[in-house]
Design a protein around this motif. Structure first.
Motif, mmCIF file in Angstrom:
data_model
loop_
_atom_site.group_PDB
_atom_site.id
_atom_site.type_symbol
_atom_site.label_atom_id
_atom_site.label_comp_id
_atom_site.label_asym_id
_atom_site.label_seq_id
_atom_site.Cartn_x
_atom_site.Cartn_y
_atom_site.Cartn_z
ATOM 1 N N SER A 96 112.224 135.736 71.247
ATOM 2 C CA SER A 96 113.435 134.925 71.074
ATOM 3 C C SER A 96 114.603 135.500 71.867
ATOM 4 N N LEU A 97 114.618 136.787 72.096
ATOM 5 C CA LEU A 97 115.665 137.414 72.906
ATOM 6 C C LEU A 97 115.769 136.736 74.269
ATOM 7 N N PHE A 98 114.637 136.445 74.881
ATOM 8 C CA PHE A 98 114.632 135.869 76.221
ATOM 9 C C PHE A 98 115.053 134.409 76.245
ATOM 10 N N HIS A 153 120.084 130.519 81.614
ATOM 11 C CA HIS A 153 118.727 130.296 81.123
ATOM 12 C C HIS A 153 117.716 130.768 82.165
ATOM 13 N N ILE A 154 116.768 131.614 81.749
ATOM 14 C CA ILE A 154 115.804 132.137 82.712
ATOM 15 C C ILE A 154 114.694 131.122 82.983
ATOM 16 N N GLU A 155 114.152 131.192 84.205
ATOM 17 C CA GLU A 155 113.040 130.324 84.606
ATOM 18 C C GLU A 155 111.706 130.980 84.309
ATOM 19 N N ILE A 156 111.652 132.302 84.525
ATOM 20 C CA ILE A 156 110.391 133.031 84.455
ATOM 21 C C ILE A 156 110.604 134.321 83.674
ATOM 22 N N LEU A 157 109.677 134.609 82.784
ATOM 23 C CA LEU A 157 109.640 135.878 82.074
ATOM 24 C C LEU A 157 108.397 136.626 82.529
ATOM 25 N N GLU A 193 113.957 136.704 95.751
ATOM 26 C CA GLU A 193 113.986 135.267 96.059
ATOM 27 C C GLU A 193 115.119 134.541 95.336
ATOM 28 N N LYS A 194 115.959 135.318 94.654
ATOM 29 C CA LYS A 194 117.106 134.761 93.914
ATOM 30 C C LYS A 194 116.685 133.855 92.762
ATOM 31 N N ARG A 195 115.516 134.131 92.176
ATOM 32 C CA ARG A 195 115.052 133.369 91.013
ATOM 33 C C ARG A 195 115.755 133.907 89.768
ATOM 34 N N VAL A 196 115.895 133.080 88.760
ATOM 35 C CA VAL A 196 116.480 133.508 87.492
ATOM 36 C C VAL A 196 115.317 133.997 86.641
ATOM 37 N N VAL A 197 115.144 135.316 86.619
ATOM 38 C CA VAL A 197 113.960 135.936 86.031
ATOM 39 C C VAL A 197 114.393 137.066 85.105
ATOM 40 N N ALA A 198 113.557 137.323 84.103
ATOM 41 C CA ALA A 198 113.739 138.465 83.215
ATOM 42 C C ALA A 198 112.408 139.174 83.088
#
Length: 88
Positions: A21-23, A29-33, A77-82
């Motif tokens: 739930s943290l992510f 908002h992240i796209e990829i975890l 690649e400037k992706r929104v990732v965690a």
């Protein structure tokens, strides 16, 4: 997101709906975890992965060294990732 947070997970067995739930709360908002499960790739319960997909977050499960490399590549690649990383 440009943040470092303490993730209270010691092994892949500790990964749960609650710990993920943290992510889902991160902004933007992240796209990829990318999950690093230690020395080897560990299977996660399909329901947890489905729940993340339903929230619009793709999950990539790898051993931690490869998860670090994948995270760095996606960041370049400037992706929104965690990343959620369990030490090997």
């Amino acid at each position: 997101p440009r943040s470092i947070l303490q993730w209270n997970v010691g092994s892949h067995r500790d990964i749960s709906h609650e710990s993920l739930s943290l992510f889902r709360l991160l902004e933007p908002h992240i796209e990829i975890l990318v999950l690093g499960t230690g020395d080897r790739v560990e299977r996660l319960h399909p329901a947890m992965l489905k729940q993340m997909r339903e929230c619009g977050i793709a999950v990539e499960v790898q051993d931690t060294p490869n998860a670090c490399a994948t995270f760095n590549f996606l960041m370049s690649e400037k992706r929104v990732v965690a990343a959620g990383l369990i030490p090997p």
